[in-house]
Design a protein around this motif. Structure first.
Motif, mmCIF file in Angstrom:
data_model
loop_
_atom_site.group_PDB
_atom_site.id
_atom_site.type_symbol
_atom_site.label_atom_id
_atom_site.label_comp_id
_atom_site.label_asym_id
_atom_site.label_seq_id
_atom_site.Cartn_x
_atom_site.Cartn_y
_atom_site.Cartn_z
ATOM 1 N N ARG A 157 6.255 12.777 10.023
ATOM 2 C CA ARG A 157 6.233 11.354 10.365
ATOM 3 C C ARG A 157 7.662 10.842 10.492
ATOM 4 O O ARG A 157 8.442 10.927 9.537
ATOM 5 C CB ARG A 157 5.453 10.560 9.319
ATOM 6 C CG ARG A 157 4.015 11.045 9.192
ATOM 7 C CD ARG A 157 3.125 10.087 8.444
ATOM 8 N NE ARG A 157 1.764 10.606 8.345
ATOM 9 C CZ ARG A 157 0.728 9.921 7.867
ATOM 10 N NH1 ARG A 157 0.905 8.685 7.446
ATOM 11 N NH2 ARG A 157 -0.476 10.479 7.815
ATOM 12 N N ILE A 159 10.406 7.748 11.370
ATOM 13 C CA ILE A 159 10.514 6.297 11.244
ATOM 14 C C ILE A 159 11.890 5.885 11.753
ATOM 15 O O ILE A 159 12.923 6.224 11.157
ATOM 16 C CB ILE A 159 10.326 5.849 9.778
ATOM 17 C CG1 ILE A 159 8.964 6.321 9.253
ATOM 18 C CG2 ILE A 159 10.462 4.336 9.660
ATOM 19 C CD1 ILE A 159 8.802 6.193 7.763
ATOM 20 N N ASP A 166 14.967 -3.025 5.809
ATOM 21 C CA ASP A 166 13.927 -2.829 4.788
ATOM 22 C C ASP A 166 13.160 -1.527 5.061
ATOM 23 O O ASP A 166 11.978 -1.532 5.423
ATOM 24 C CB ASP A 166 12.979 -4.028 4.768
ATOM 25 C CG ASP A 166 11.938 -3.939 3.655
ATOM 26 O OD1 ASP A 166 12.095 -3.079 2.761
ATOM 27 O OD2 ASP A 166 10.961 -4.721 3.701
ATOM 28 N N TRP A 167 13.847 -0.402 4.833
ATOM 29 C CA TRP A 167 13.210 0.892 5.094
ATOM 30 C C TRP A 167 12.109 1.235 4.093
ATOM 31 O O TRP A 167 11.148 1.948 4.470
ATOM 32 C CB TRP A 167 14.258 2.004 5.161
ATOM 33 C CG TRP A 167 15.020 2.233 3.891
ATOM 34 C CD1 TRP A 167 16.219 1.697 3.548
ATOM 35 C CD2 TRP A 167 14.634 3.078 2.801
ATOM 36 N NE1 TRP A 167 16.614 2.142 2.312
ATOM 37 C CE2 TRP A 167 15.663 2.994 1.826
ATOM 38 C CE3 TRP A 167 13.537 3.902 2.557
ATOM 39 C CZ2 TRP A 167 15.612 3.704 0.625
ATOM 40 C CZ3 TRP A 167 13.481 4.598 1.354
ATOM 41 C CH2 TRP A 167 14.505 4.498 0.403
ATOM 42 N N THR A 169 9.686 -0.624 2.992
ATOM 43 C CA THR A 169 8.433 -1.151 3.533
ATOM 44 C C THR A 169 7.967 -0.330 4.730
ATOM 45 O O THR A 169 6.778 0.008 4.859
ATOM 46 C CB THR A 169 8.611 -2.626 3.942
ATOM 47 O OG1 THR A 169 8.887 -3.403 2.769
ATOM 48 C CG2 THR A 169 7.361 -3.167 4.619
ATOM 49 N N ALA A 170 8.924 0.028 5.615
ATOM 50 C CA ALA A 170 8.573 0.853 6.775
ATOM 51 C C ALA A 170 8.029 2.211 6.340
ATOM 52 O O ALA A 170 7.081 2.738 6.936
ATOM 53 C CB ALA A 170 9.800 1.028 7.670
ATOM 54 N N THR A 172 6.450 3.019 3.430
ATOM 55 C CA THR A 172 5.111 2.914 2.842
ATOM 56 C C THR A 172 4.061 2.577 3.906
ATOM 57 O O THR A 172 2.916 3.038 3.828
ATOM 58 C CB THR A 172 5.085 1.878 1.713
ATOM 59 O OG1 THR A 172 5.597 0.622 2.194
ATOM 60 C CG2 THR A 172 5.948 2.344 0.544
ATOM 61 N N ARG A 173 4.452 1.805 4.908
ATOM 62 C CA ARG A 173 3.512 1.480 5.981
ATOM 63 C C ARG A 173 3.176 2.702 6.833
ATOM 64 O O ARG A 173 2.166 2.704 7.542
ATOM 65 C CB ARG A 173 4.084 0.369 6.861
ATOM 66 C CG ARG A 173 4.013 -1.013 6.213
ATOM 67 C CD ARG A 173 4.650 -2.061 7.093
ATOM 68 N NE ARG A 173 4.503 -3.396 6.513
ATOM 69 C CZ ARG A 173 5.107 -4.483 6.984
ATOM 70 N NH1 ARG A 173 5.900 -4.397 8.056
ATOM 71 N NH2 ARG A 173 4.937 -5.646 6.403
ATOM 72 N N ASN A 174 4.017 3.721 6.772
ATOM 73 C CA ASN A 174 3.784 4.935 7.536
ATOM 74 C C ASN A 174 3.161 6.044 6.706
ATOM 75 O O ASN A 174 3.200 7.205 7.106
ATOM 76 C CB ASN A 174 5.086 5.412 8.170
ATOM 77 C CG ASN A 174 5.421 4.681 9.447
ATOM 78 O OD1 ASN A 174 4.969 5.057 10.532
ATOM 79 N ND2 ASN A 174 6.192 3.602 9.326
ATOM 80 N N GLY A 175 2.578 5.681 5.562
ATOM 81 C CA GLY A 175 1.797 6.647 4.807
ATOM 82 C C GLY A 175 2.455 7.242 3.582
ATOM 83 O O GLY A 175 1.858 8.095 2.911
ATOM 84 N N ASP A 177 3.355 7.710 -0.151
ATOM 85 C CA ASP A 177 2.612 7.388 -1.372
ATOM 86 C C ASP A 177 3.556 7.384 -2.570
ATOM 87 O O ASP A 177 3.947 8.452 -3.052
ATOM 88 C CB ASP A 177 1.501 8.418 -1.576
ATOM 89 C CG ASP A 177 0.630 8.096 -2.788
ATOM 90 O OD1 ASP A 177 0.933 7.115 -3.507
ATOM 91 O OD2 ASP A 177 -0.346 8.840 -3.019
#
Length: 306
Positions: A157, A159, A166-167, A169-170, A172-175, A177
């Motif tokens: 993945r 990014i 704000d990496w 947040t980016a 966590t939004r991309n999976g 955990d």
């Protein structure tokens, strides 16, 4: 291609400023890969460098560029260039291998540049590799590798984001955990961040790291008044970069990553460059001995829960 003094909010691509250092590192990996009995093997480094298309880096990858002083004496010969990048690359390769052998299946590569570990390392099943870098860098690398027919060896993945944004947040939004232990690397990154941004990056890593997580980065014990900065200046200006790479560094007063991470609860070990060379059967040349003592690698691990 020119360098520039750093400032907050500056930008770059693979042909200029900080981005050019990613191309230079890939050119060094290509050169090291093509040696007899290489310590590392990165089959994608050379085609990525050639796709960037900068003549000096192409020549560097092909072994046609020497780093010499005004009198034509070598400052850094091919063997030394190969050994340096091979030791550095092997350190982070081994870090990931050891982490996944210990059961970690979540990996984050910060400021990934032209790093191809997602494609070339033997990742165990169910490993998820996240890469973060400038959007233009991510797009260039993934599209170039796709054209080469390369396929990631793990769930991959990417990014595209500036790490000054704000990496977390980016991510966590991309999976990502944060409840799972993570293996992080920040290779060739911290010196390009001002002190406050360095500390914020390390704090964000800590906040996102479950017990058992691991982090590897580089250790640099230099500042703006140091003669070592001058020696790095000379090597970079006469190399494929053609400009003073130290102009891209933030050499402000800062808490060392070792101390910052220890205060945050990590167990930290520092390995000098000299020790890393010896571990791979190499010996630093005399003129680099002081650099080897003060520049090296940092490993940090968060204790397991309980």
């Amino acid at each position: 291609m020119t360098g520039s003094v750093r400032y907050d909010g500056d930008s770059w691509n693979l042909a200029s400023s900080v981005g050019a250092t990613a191309t230079g590192v890939a050119a060094s990996r290509a050169l090291a890969t093509n040696q007899r009995d290489p310590l590392i093997h990165d089959p994608f480094a050379d085609p990525l460098v050639k796709a960037v298309g900068l003549e000096n880096f192409n020549r560097m990858a092909d072994g046609e560029l020497d780093v010499e002083d005004d009198d034509g004496n070598p400052i850094l010969d091919h063997r030394e260039m190969c050994e340096h990048i091979a030791v550095r690359t092997r350190y982070f390769d081994d870090f990931f291998t050891e982490a996944t052998d210990a059961g970690l299946r979540q990996v984050v590569i910060l400021a990934s540049g032209l790093d191809t570990r997602a494609y070339r390392l033997p990742w165990p099943a169910q490993t998820r590799v996240f890469e973060l870098d400038q959007p233009e860098v991510i797009e260039f690398k993934t599209s170039t590798l796709d054209e080469l027919g390369a396929e990631p060896a793990a769930e991959h993945r990417t990014i595209g984001i500036d790490l000054r944004e704000d990496w977390p947040t980016a991510l966590t939004r991309n999976g990502f955990d944060p409840t799972q232990p993570t293996a992080w690397i920040a290779e060739g990154l911290l010196i390009y961040l001002p002190s406050e941004a360095q500390d914020r990056l390390l704090d964000n890593i800590t906040a996102l790291s479950a017990p058992g997580s691991r982090l590897a980065t580089e250790h640099m014990d230099i500042d703006s008044s140091d003669d070592l900065a001058g020696r790095l200046d000379e090597m970079s200006r006469r190399s494929a970069f053609g400009f003073d790479v130290t102009e891209l560094f933030y050499l402000d007063d800062r808490t060392s990553p070792r101390d910052h991470l220890r205060k945050a609860g990590w167990d930290v070990t520092v390995q000098s460059g000299q020790e890393a060379y010896a571990a791979n059967g190499f010996e630093l040349p005399g003129r680099a001995a002081e650099l080897g003592r003060r520049l090296g690698y940092l490993y940090a691990g968060l204790p397991e829960a309980g």
